[in-house]
Design a protein around this motif. Sequence first.
Motif, short mmCIF file in Angstrom:
data_model
loop_
_atom_site.label_atom_id
_atom_site.label_comp_id
_atom_site.label_asym_id
_atom_site.label_seq_id
_atom_site.Cartn_x
_atom_site.Cartn_y
_atom_site.Cartn_z
N ASN A 7 0.88 -1.16 0.00
CA ASN A 7 0.00 0.00 0.00
C ASN A 7 0.92 1.21 0.00
O ASN A 7 1.63 1.46 0.97
CB ASN A 7 -0.90 0.00 1.24
N CYS A 10 1.46 3.65 2.91
CA CYS A 10 2.02 3.14 4.16
C CYS A 10 3.53 3.32 4.18
O CYS A 10 4.24 2.78 3.32
CB CYS A 10 1.65 1.67 4.31
N ASP A 31 -0.11 -4.24 -5.71
CA ASP A 31 -0.80 -3.06 -5.18
C ASP A 31 -2.25 -3.45 -4.87
O ASP A 31 -3.14 -3.27 -5.69
CB ASP A 31 -0.74 -1.92 -6.19
N ILE A 33 -4.45 -2.21 -3.02
CA ILE A 33 -5.42 -1.14 -2.86
C ILE A 33 -6.05 -0.81 -4.21
O ILE A 33 -7.26 -0.74 -4.35
CB ILE A 33 -4.78 0.12 -2.23
N SER A 87 -8.06 -1.59 2.62
CA SER A 87 -7.18 -0.77 3.47
C SER A 87 -7.06 -1.35 4.88
O SER A 87 -6.17 -0.96 5.63
CB SER A 87 -7.69 0.66 3.55
N ARG A 91 -0.11 -4.46 6.34
CA ARG A 91 0.87 -4.30 5.27
C ARG A 91 2.19 -3.85 5.85
O ARG A 91 2.19 -3.28 6.95
CB ARG A 91 0.37 -3.31 4.22
#
Length: 115
Positions: A7, A10, A31, A33, A87, A91
């Motif tokens: 993410n 982050c 990825d 997200i 979300s 991660r």
Amino acid sequence: MIKILHNNSCSKSRGILEYLDENGVAFEIIDFINEPLSEMELRTVVKKLHLPVKDMVRTNEKIYKDQFSGKDLGDDELIQMLLENPSLIQRPIIIKGSVAMIGRPLENVKFFIEK
């Protein structure tokens, strides 16, 4: 090849990518997200982590606190929650073959990658 569930918002996740890049470790970024995992992919990650599904959940996130905190959710419900709210997935997650780990702290990641 190592795969990283990443993410970009982050800092811990970005830090792991930077470490791997600086140390010449080949990796593939997933990825999750912008390209959410399928249910089968998420269940595979859970299996590789060897952790309960609840340990993959970011319980400090506002959406979790507002919508899910205090509810007694089973594994299937938690999987559905993570699919609908990526979300909330911890991660970064580092996947190496048939095993995976939540990528914190960095010292554990270093050991995991070198195994």
